[in-house]
Scaffold this active site. Structure first.
Site, PDB file in Angstrom:
ATOM      1  N   LYS A 184      44.870  54.658  40.698  1.00  0.00           N
ATOM      2  CA  LYS A 184      45.777  54.058  41.678  1.00  0.00           C
ATOM      3  C   LYS A 184      46.029  55.036  42.823  1.00  0.00           C
ATOM      4  O   LYS A 184      46.254  56.237  42.583  1.00  0.00           O
ATOM      5  CB  LYS A 184      47.113  53.714  40.996  1.00  0.00           C
ATOM      6  CG  LYS A 184      46.981  52.614  39.961  1.00  0.00           C
ATOM      7  CD  LYS A 184      46.709  51.296  40.625  1.00  0.00           C
ATOM      8  CE  LYS A 184      46.544  50.193  39.617  1.00  0.00           C
ATOM      9  NZ  LYS A 184      46.308  48.893  40.247  1.00  0.00           N
ATOM     10  N   ASP A 212      42.332  52.000  43.852  1.00  0.00           N
ATOM     11  CA  ASP A 212      43.042  50.724  44.015  1.00  0.00           C
ATOM     12  C   ASP A 212      44.365  50.974  44.744  1.00  0.00           C
ATOM     13  O   ASP A 212      45.214  51.717  44.251  1.00  0.00           O
ATOM     14  CB  ASP A 212      43.312  50.147  42.611  1.00  0.00           C
ATOM     15  CG  ASP A 212      43.953  48.773  42.648  1.00  0.00           C
ATOM     16  OD1 ASP A 212      44.237  48.265  43.748  1.00  0.00           O
ATOM     17  OD2 ASP A 212      44.174  48.206  41.556  1.00  0.00           O
ATOM     18  N   GLU A 238      39.960  49.024  46.179  1.00  0.00           N
ATOM     19  CA  GLU A 238      40.452  47.700  45.775  1.00  0.00           C
ATOM     20  C   GLU A 238      41.729  47.366  46.533  1.00  0.00           C
ATOM     21  O   GLU A 238      42.576  48.235  46.734  1.00  0.00           O
ATOM     22  CB  GLU A 238      40.716  47.762  44.273  1.00  0.00           C
ATOM     23  CG  GLU A 238      41.252  46.489  43.658  1.00  0.00           C
ATOM     24  CD  GLU A 238      41.256  46.609  42.136  1.00  0.00           C
ATOM     25  OE1 GLU A 238      40.327  47.221  41.559  1.00  0.00           O
ATOM     26  OE2 GLU A 238      42.204  46.099  41.513  1.00  0.00           O
ATOM     27  N   GLU A 267      42.659  39.915  42.785  1.00  0.00           N
ATOM     28  CA  GLU A 267      43.736  39.658  41.831  1.00  0.00           C
ATOM     29  C   GLU A 267      44.897  38.893  42.471  1.00  0.00           C
ATOM     30  O   GLU A 267      45.673  38.260  41.774  1.00  0.00           O
ATOM     31  CB  GLU A 267      44.210  40.958  41.167  1.00  0.00           C
ATOM     32  CG  GLU A 267      44.911  41.931  42.082  1.00  0.00           C
ATOM     33  CD  GLU A 267      45.232  43.249  41.388  1.00  0.00           C
ATOM     34  OE1 GLU A 267      44.277  43.997  41.098  1.00  0.00           O
ATOM     35  OE2 GLU A 267      46.402  43.543  41.139  1.00  0.00           O
ATOM     36  N   ASP A 290      40.600  36.311  38.627  1.00  0.00           N
ATOM     37  CA  ASP A 290      41.782  36.536  37.792  1.00  0.00           C
ATOM     38  C   ASP A 290      42.066  35.227  37.043  1.00  0.00           C
ATOM     39  O   ASP A 290      42.153  34.170  37.661  1.00  0.00           O
ATOM     40  CB  ASP A 290      42.972  36.919  38.677  1.00  0.00           C
ATOM     41  CG  ASP A 290      44.217  37.234  37.875  1.00  0.00           C
ATOM     42  OD1 ASP A 290      44.710  38.362  37.960  1.00  0.00           O
ATOM     43  OD2 ASP A 290      44.714  36.332  37.165  1.00  0.00           O
ATOM     44  N   HIS A 317      39.570  41.082  37.340  1.00  0.00           N
ATOM     45  CA  HIS A 317      40.832  41.806  37.200  1.00  0.00           C
ATOM     46  C   HIS A 317      41.428  41.519  35.832  1.00  0.00           C
ATOM     47  O   HIS A 317      41.405  40.372  35.370  1.00  0.00           O
ATOM     48  CB  HIS A 317      41.810  41.337  38.288  1.00  0.00           C
ATOM     49  CG  HIS A 317      43.207  41.835  38.066  1.00  0.00           C
ATOM     50  ND1 HIS A 317      44.288  41.012  37.844  1.00  0.00           N
ATOM     51  CD2 HIS A 317      43.687  43.100  38.023  1.00  0.00           C
ATOM     52  CE1 HIS A 317      45.372  41.738  37.690  1.00  0.00           C
ATOM     53  NE2 HIS A 317      45.043  43.010  37.791  1.00  0.00           N
TER      54      HIS A 317
HETATM   55  C1  LIG Z   1      51.034  45.653  38.653  1.00  0.00           C
HETATM   56  C2  LIG Z   1      49.694  45.715  37.977  1.00  0.00           C
HETATM   57  O1  LIG Z   1      49.710  46.664  36.947  1.00  0.00           O
HETATM   58  C3  LIG Z   1      48.568  46.065  38.970  1.00  0.00           C
HETATM   59  O2  LIG Z   1      48.699  47.408  39.373  1.00  0.00           O
HETATM   60  C4  LIG Z   1      47.237  45.831  38.288  1.00  0.00           C
HETATM   61  C5  LIG Z   1      46.079  46.094  39.163  1.00  0.00           C
HETATM   62  O3  LIG Z   1      46.119  46.200  40.364  1.00  0.00           O
HETATM   63  C6  LIG Z   1      44.775  46.245  38.506  1.00  0.00           C
HETATM   64  O4  LIG Z   1      44.717  46.239  37.280  1.00  0.00           O
HETATM   65  O5  LIG Z   1      43.804  46.332  39.236  1.00  0.00           O
HETATM   66 MG   LIG Z   2      44.142  46.027  41.249  1.00  0.00          MG
END
Ligand SMILES: C[C@H](O)[C@@H](O)CC(=O)C(=O)O
Ligand SMILES: [Mg+2]
Length: 406
Positions: A184, A212, A238, A267, A290, A317
């Site tokens: 992330k 992401d 992402e 997603e 998704d 996702h």
């Molecule tokens: C809020 C979710 O956990 C999100 O962060 C999931 C996501 O973006 C992903 O798995 O890709």
């Molecule tokens: Mg994501």
């Protein structure tokens, strides 16, 4: 017996994942993985189970939307539904008054997914699906049964995890055979550089890294931020920007292509029409279907077929409760019946909350092993549903007591 639907119930089930920052990202800093959980009862005793994923507050709104749709399902026989499934899908999404709430987007579409996921589960249980014995399908099917479908993990690097935890989880994942990792990013550039460097050093140059941003940036910011992270060789960025900005994604794709970085999104892509335009505009290089954002299997199949036509790989996702359980079916269908390719393809896996499901996913050596039980795999343990039902379940009563004491 006609397998007539005699009732549809829905419950608000929430897990306190935010306490340990599981699932956290640059926009969802305190997600409580939750579900509007649907059970369909029929007159012959057969049940169907479905859900849609949410991140905490507002699940009660989705629950109300499911309640509003229930009248369109109760009283119908399964035969009536599946003999014209397209018509039934349209009945749910085109109700003359409720379509004003969407159409086919937002809360009402999440609710549609929950209902239809339960109908697909019911149908699969009723049929105990035997796949056709066609030779072409047999080969990919046998391969899946033997090897499974390749997965990547997001569970090592949620945004709220401290570096020490990230290191430990990454070490464990490497030992467990994982080779593809998603990190992330998006809140703080210096943090991102440090975290990506750490993960890249740990996984080495040959394993795969994805990043992401969960829609954190505007278009120019996305391009400059990701360019700064390009030294870590991510395969994709992402959700770099608003999920509705198709031309913005196209601009980002174009700018990042020379760096070898693709754009992945889906997603929060509202429906197949949006996906069609993303594909037409070359705005994404990885399609992230998704199971709960789109209108269940019905709409996901349309997107799988479009992705195939445009030769864009599908990498679903699954970051949420129940999403891995659901989406494994879709990706296996994609491989066996549509794409027959694993090139640039993998399915997301997050290692949370599977213990609450009757038939949790089976991961072996970083691959999803095909589910063996009939249905869509999202039946939850009744004890878990009761304990985590919001706000009256024991888990929430205890949390509330703790909060009032503090
Ligand atoms: C809020 C979710 O956990 C999100 O962060 C999931 C996501 O973006 C992903 O798995 O890709
Ligand atoms: Mg994501």
């Amino acid at each position: 017996m006609l397998q007539r639907v005699i009732s549809l119930t829905v419950r608000d089930v929430r897990f306190q994942t935010s306490l340990e920052q599981h699932g956290s990202d640059a926009m969802h800093t305190d997600p409580d993985y939750s579900a509007a959980y649907v059970v369909i009862d029929t007159d012959c005793g057969l049940k169907g189970f479905g859900l849609t994923f949410t991140v905490g507050k507002g699940t009660e709104i989705v629950v109300r939307a499911v309640d509003a749709l229930a009248g369109l399902v109760v009283g119908k026989s399964l035969q009536e539904i599946v003999s014209d499934f397209r018509g039934f899908y349209r009945l749910l999404t085109s109700d003359g008054q409720m379509r004003w709430l969407g159409p086919e987007k937002g809360v009402i579409h999440l609710a549609t997914a929950a209902v239809l996921n339960a109908v697909w589960d019911l149908w699969a249980r009723a049929e105990v699906f035997i796949t056709c014995a066609d030779c072409f399908f047999r080969l990919p099917e046998d391969q899946m049964l033997k090897e499974g479908y390749p997965a990547y993990t997001t569970s090592c690097a949620w945004l709220g995890y401290p570096d020490q935890q990230l290191k430990q989880l990454c070490t464990d994942a490497l030992e467990g055979g994982w080779t593809k990792f998603k990190v992330k990013v998006g809140a703080d550039l210096e943090d991102d550089i440090r975290r990506c460097r750490l993960i890249r050093q740990m996984i080495g140059p040959n394993n795969t890294l994805m990043i992401d941003a969960n829609q954190r940036w505007d278009v120019d910011e996305a391009i400059s931020w990701v360019s700064r992270l390009s030294e870590f060789k991510p395969l994709w960025i992402e959700e770099p920007t608003s999920p509705d900005d198709i031309l913005g994604h196209a601009a980002i794709s174009k700018a990042l292509a020379p760096l070898g970085i693709g754009v992945a999104t889906g997603e929060q892509c509202a429906n197949r029409v949006m996906f069609k335009q993303f594909l037409q505009a070359s705005a994404l290089q990885f399609v992230q279907i998704d199971s709960c954002r789109l209108g269940s299997v019905n709409e996901n199949l349309a997107v799988l077929l479009m992705a195939h036509k445009f030769k864009v790989p599908v990498c679903p996702h699954a970051g949420g409760v129940g999403l891995c359980e659901l989406v494994q079916h879709l990706i296996l269908f994609d491989y066996i019946c549509v794409s027959a390719s694993l090139s640039d393809r993998m399915c997301e896996y997050v290692d949370h909350l599977h213990e609450h499901f009757v038939n949790p996913v089976v991961i072996q050596d970083a691959h999803y092993m095909p589910p063996k039980d009939p249905g869509y795999s999202c039946e939850m343990l009744e004890s878990s549903v009761q304990r985590h039902q919001y706000p009256e379940g024991e888990a929430w009563k205890a949390a509330h007591e703790q909060m009032t004491k503090a």
